[in-house]
Scaffold this motif. Sequence first.
Motif, short mmCIF file in Angstrom:
data_model
loop_
_atom_site.label_atom_id
_atom_site.label_comp_id
_atom_site.label_asym_id
_atom_site.label_seq_id
_atom_site.Cartn_x
_atom_site.Cartn_y
_atom_site.Cartn_z
N ASP A 299 0.83 -1.21 0.00
CA ASP A 299 0.00 0.00 0.00
C ASP A 299 0.86 1.27 0.00
O ASP A 299 0.73 2.15 0.86
CB ASP A 299 -0.94 0.02 1.21
CG ASP A 299 -1.72 -1.26 1.39
OD1 ASP A 299 -2.01 -1.92 0.37
OD2 ASP A 299 -2.05 -1.60 2.53
N GLY B 73 -8.86 0.66 -2.50
CA GLY B 73 -7.72 1.50 -2.83
C GLY B 73 -7.99 2.56 -3.87
O GLY B 73 -7.17 2.76 -4.77
N HIS C 277 -3.02 -1.20 -5.39
CA HIS C 277 -2.97 -0.15 -4.38
C HIS C 277 -1.96 0.93 -4.75
O HIS C 277 -0.89 1.04 -4.18
CB HIS C 277 -2.66 -0.73 -3.00
CG HIS C 277 -3.19 0.18 -1.92
ND1 HIS C 277 -4.28 -0.15 -1.15
CD2 HIS C 277 -2.82 1.42 -1.53
CE1 HIS C 277 -4.54 0.84 -0.32
NE2 HIS C 277 -3.67 1.82 -0.54
#
Length: 344
Positions: free
Chosen positions: A46, A218, A283
């Motif tokens: 992420d 995301g 992400h």
Amino acid sequence: MRPFSVCLSACAATLIVVSAFGALGACAEPHPVGTYTNPLLPSGPDPWVTRDGDTYYYMHTLGNKLTIWKTKDITALDKAKRKTVWLPPRSGPNSVSIWAPELHRLDGKWYLYYTAAAAGFDDDAHRGVFVLENTNADPTDGAWVDKGRVNTALPGIDGTTFDYEGKRYFIYSAYAGHDSVLSLSRMSNPWTLTGGETIIAIPDQPWERQGGRQIVEGPEFLAGPYGQLFITYSASACWSDDYALGLLSAPKGSDPTDPKVWTKSPAPVLAKSVKNNVYATGHNGFFTSPDGKTNWIIYHANAGPNKGCSPNRAPHIQPFSWGIDGHPVFGEPVKEGVPFTGPR
């Protein structure tokens, strides 16, 4: 921990120590000056980058804290200064599973959005997006003030904010039964939603349902060159090799809260490359080079199949372009170890 081993570079007497935590060096020729190779770090699920002047601030999911990397060279994250700016409380709604941090400069202040779950639960029904505020010019200094949980209608993750035509919006991945959906709202301030929420995307395509879950998550906003609105998002379960980026688009002048203005790409716009041995691309975030001439995407990926949703997901960056229709063209995920010219 597995036993240590040592290898010797064929090109120079360079030692590399390999442990259970991965490689701490490299047994390969260094890439040319001014270039970089993916991944930027051996671990970084992420990932997020924001640039303030000529300084980059980078973050990724660490699970139990929020840490900011600060650097003038985004391709040299392994050498960047880093500082842990927040630790979660031992109890309460934002105590565990600290995920997907995003750092935003809004109205002259810094805001840090992150996902967290409640102590004693750590399940989808008890996840939310929380906000911290810092008035210091440098987000690695000064005090971070807890502004609480964003008042979303549903539990969810991966919140982000964007401005369009003088108005501020918030979008997140909301849990609606077994599915996750993308829900969007206006904001009255950087931590408060107003006017209700609109679901603008659901996982209704086969490529959004890989890995045993029906997921869209995301979301990230991207302004188009002709005034269009774009939102990328990650589709399918993060543990699937087919975790990939989808794209929503809306015409210039649209009201983002109107679900009818959004059109979904029929296929992923960034997906695994078997040829380049890059899997589970997702992400993402966006940033520009300091000269403002090059657009970049950052995303995490696995170096091979069947590696799941683990800290081994590593941050990759690559430049992207715009098609003649004004839509972003991300291309194929770049093979690890291939030198590219970095942002200038």
